[in-house]
Design a protein around this motif. Sequence first.
Motif, PDB file in Angstrom:
ATOM      1  N   PRO A 196       0.798  -1.229   0.000  1.00  0.00           N
ATOM      2  CA  PRO A 196       0.000   0.000   0.000  1.00  0.00           C
ATOM      3  C   PRO A 196       0.827   1.273   0.000  1.00  0.00           C
ATOM      4  O   PRO A 196       0.295   2.347  -0.305  1.00  0.00           O
ATOM      5  CB  PRO A 196      -0.828  -0.114   1.289  1.00  0.00           C
ATOM      6  N   THR A 197       2.112   1.194   0.317  1.00  0.00           N
ATOM      7  CA  THR A 197       2.948   2.398   0.342  1.00  0.00           C
ATOM      8  C   THR A 197       3.337   2.867  -1.047  1.00  0.00           C
ATOM      9  O   THR A 197       3.907   3.949  -1.195  1.00  0.00           O
ATOM     10  CB  THR A 197       4.228   2.158   1.163  1.00  0.00           C
ATOM     11  N   LEU A 198       3.043   2.057  -2.070  1.00  0.00           N
ATOM     12  CA  LEU A 198       3.479   2.375  -3.428  1.00  0.00           C
ATOM     13  C   LEU A 198       2.356   2.893  -4.317  1.00  0.00           C
ATOM     14  O   LEU A 198       2.523   3.001  -5.533  1.00  0.00           O
ATOM     15  CB  LEU A 198       4.133   1.148  -4.072  1.00  0.00           C
ATOM     16  N   SER A 199       1.199   3.189  -3.741  1.00  0.00           N
ATOM     17  CA  SER A 199       0.086   3.714  -4.525  1.00  0.00           C
ATOM     18  C   SER A 199       0.491   5.025  -5.207  1.00  0.00           C
ATOM     19  O   SER A 199       1.160   5.860  -4.593  1.00  0.00           O
ATOM     20  CB  SER A 199      -1.109   3.957  -3.607  1.00  0.00           C
ATOM     21  N   PRO A 200       0.120   5.219  -6.491  1.00  0.00           N
ATOM     22  CA  PRO A 200      -0.734   4.396  -7.345  1.00  0.00           C
ATOM     23  C   PRO A 200       0.028   3.432  -8.251  1.00  0.00           C
ATOM     24  O   PRO A 200      -0.495   3.042  -9.306  1.00  0.00           O
ATOM     25  CB  PRO A 200      -1.460   5.452  -8.176  1.00  0.00           C
ATOM     26  N   ALA A 201       1.248   3.050  -7.880  1.00  0.00           N
ATOM     27  CA  ALA A 201       2.030   2.123  -8.696  1.00  0.00           C
ATOM     28  C   ALA A 201       2.127   0.749  -8.048  1.00  0.00           C
ATOM     29  O   ALA A 201       3.020  -0.030  -8.364  1.00  0.00           O
ATOM     30  CB  ALA A 201       3.434   2.685  -8.948  1.00  0.00           C
ATOM     31  N   ARG A 242       6.267   9.575  -9.266  1.00  0.00           N
ATOM     32  CA  ARG A 242       7.003   9.405  -8.002  1.00  0.00           C
ATOM     33  C   ARG A 242       6.858   7.978  -7.479  1.00  0.00           C
ATOM     34  O   ARG A 242       7.823   7.388  -6.976  1.00  0.00           O
ATOM     35  CB  ARG A 242       6.504  10.421  -6.970  1.00  0.00           C
ATOM     36  N   ALA A 243       5.653   7.427  -7.602  1.00  0.00           N
ATOM     37  CA  ALA A 243       5.442   6.050  -7.158  1.00  0.00           C
ATOM     38  C   ALA A 243       6.238   5.076  -8.018  1.00  0.00           C
ATOM     39  O   ALA A 243       6.811   4.103  -7.505  1.00  0.00           O
ATOM     40  CB  ALA A 243       3.955   5.714  -7.211  1.00  0.00           C
ATOM     41  N   ASN A 244       6.309   5.322  -9.317  1.00  0.00           N
ATOM     42  CA  ASN A 244       7.113   4.469 -10.197  1.00  0.00           C
ATOM     43  C   ASN A 244       8.582   4.480  -9.785  1.00  0.00           C
ATOM     44  O   ASN A 244       9.263   3.448  -9.812  1.00  0.00           O
ATOM     45  CB  ASN A 244       6.984   4.937 -11.646  1.00  0.00           C
ATOM     46  N   ASP A 245       9.069   5.656  -9.395  1.00  0.00           N
ATOM     47  CA  ASP A 245      10.458   5.752  -8.938  1.00  0.00           C
ATOM     48  C   ASP A 245      10.677   4.909  -7.683  1.00  0.00           C
ATOM     49  O   ASP A 245      11.721   4.263  -7.529  1.00  0.00           O
ATOM     50  CB  ASP A 245      10.833   7.210  -8.662  1.00  0.00           C
ATOM     51  N   ARG A 246       9.694   4.898  -6.786  1.00  0.00           N
ATOM     52  CA  ARG A 246       9.824   4.091  -5.570  1.00  0.00           C
ATOM     53  C   ARG A 246       9.822   2.597  -5.916  1.00  0.00           C
ATOM     54  O   ARG A 246      10.535   1.809  -5.283  1.00  0.00           O
ATOM     55  CB  ARG A 246       8.700   4.423  -4.588  1.00  0.00           C
ATOM     56  N   PRO A 315      18.573   3.236  -9.852  1.00  0.00           N
ATOM     57  CA  PRO A 315      17.501   3.982  -9.181  1.00  0.00           C
ATOM     58  C   PRO A 315      18.014   4.594  -7.881  1.00  0.00           C
ATOM     59  O   PRO A 315      18.819   4.009  -7.168  1.00  0.00           O
ATOM     60  CB  PRO A 315      16.448   2.893  -8.903  1.00  0.00           C
ATOM     61  N   THR A 316      17.531   5.790  -7.577  1.00  0.00           N
ATOM     62  CA  THR A 316      18.000   6.486  -6.399  1.00  0.00           C
ATOM     63  C   THR A 316      16.909   7.370  -5.835  1.00  0.00           C
ATOM     64  O   THR A 316      15.983   7.763  -6.535  1.00  0.00           O
ATOM     65  CB  THR A 316      19.238   7.364  -6.730  1.00  0.00           C
ATOM     66  N   LYS A 317      16.996   7.704  -4.566  1.00  0.00           N
ATOM     67  CA  LYS A 317      16.047   8.623  -3.928  1.00  0.00           C
ATOM     68  C   LYS A 317      16.383  10.078  -4.230  1.00  0.00           C
ATOM     69  O   LYS A 317      15.579  10.958  -3.998  1.00  0.00           O
ATOM     70  CB  LYS A 317      16.070   8.427  -2.407  1.00  0.00           C
ATOM     71  N   LEU A 318      17.579  10.324  -4.750  1.00  0.00           N
ATOM     72  CA  LEU A 318      18.038  11.698  -4.904  1.00  0.00           C
ATOM     73  C   LEU A 318      17.255  12.465  -5.952  1.00  0.00           C
ATOM     74  O   LEU A 318      16.991  13.650  -5.802  1.00  0.00           O
ATOM     75  CB  LEU A 318      19.532  11.717  -5.264  1.00  0.00           C
ATOM     76  N   ILE A 319      16.879  11.786  -7.038  1.00  0.00           N
ATOM     77  CA  ILE A 319      16.170  12.459  -8.129  1.00  0.00           C
ATOM     78  C   ILE A 319      15.025  11.567  -8.570  1.00  0.00           C
ATOM     79  O   ILE A 319      15.225  10.395  -8.835  1.00  0.00           O
ATOM     80  CB  ILE A 319      17.091  12.734  -9.327  1.00  0.00           C
TER      81      ILE A 319
END
Length: 319
Positions: A196-201, A242-246, A315-319
């Motif tokens: 559930p933390t990845l909504s909507p992806a 943003r969800a796709n990045d996560r 993949p990174t949290k930075l960008i």
Amino acid sequence: MSPNPASTTQVSIIIPAFNAGRYLESTLTSIRDQHFPYWECIVVNDGSTDATGDIANRIAKADSRIRVFHQKNAGVSAARNFALKQISHQSQYIAFMDADDLYVPDGLLRLLELTRDGVIGAHGLAGWIDSDGKSLQPQSYSDANQQRLRTQGWKVTAMAPEERTDFNAVVTKSFYPPGTAILRREIAKAVGDFDPTLSPAEDWDYWVRVLRHGDMAFTDQTVCLYRKHGSNASGAVPKLHRANDRVRLKTFLSSENRPGDRHLLRKCHRAGNVYRLRLRLAAIWKDLKAFRLIPAFRTAGFAAIHAVRFIIGRPTKLI
């Protein structure tokens, strides 16, 4: 009269429904009209404030294959996770359906006919309809959402219809909507819950984890109809990105990665950013030719992000 589900259920169709009163009856009718009759449908009314629950209850009374559960609003992932725990022990396959989409009459049958030769499931294509159920011209949807892609070397390439969908394909690009696919029950059990933390992806994350267990068959025929309207979760584009990045970062850092997976994920990350960079540059050129300077400037910012992501190489949290 509906067939007795006690000894014939083979597919469990899971529908999370939140304020879907306008569409839910059409969705359930499309399921009841399937050429393949051996299914059960589990509707989870996720705290709706409209007539969703009443509509689901009324239709369930007319068809014993439909079961309805009601819960406080907890989101689509929680609703699906709850439904996964309710499926009949006779079911061999699981399908996920949105409460506003429709199956074509032989959609389930087409998918089930592909579930042979060791595949873990099957998926097909979706047509496009508007809020009133009228067909829409595919336009960019056909290219952007129906085309399957995979990473070869450092490039993103289109897949042939006869190719199975594998881990490479799904981490290169997700497939949706949920009604395009069915999955073997034992694989769903091994994969576990939606995150559930990845909504909507959350769908993409789920199918990435599914494809770690094997390949899925594919048909280039339409098996469901995706309804495009203002309430679609996928319509929140910045939030979806943003969800796709996560999802990309979670997949890269996952303890489930096998030898070679991170190398593949690096290639997918870099190839994907080159692919998206080219799309952005083409859009910039189009805007400049039309003297749309503000959209061109905005798109240039996204292009710069793709370039930086390519240089970082993971993949990174930075960008």
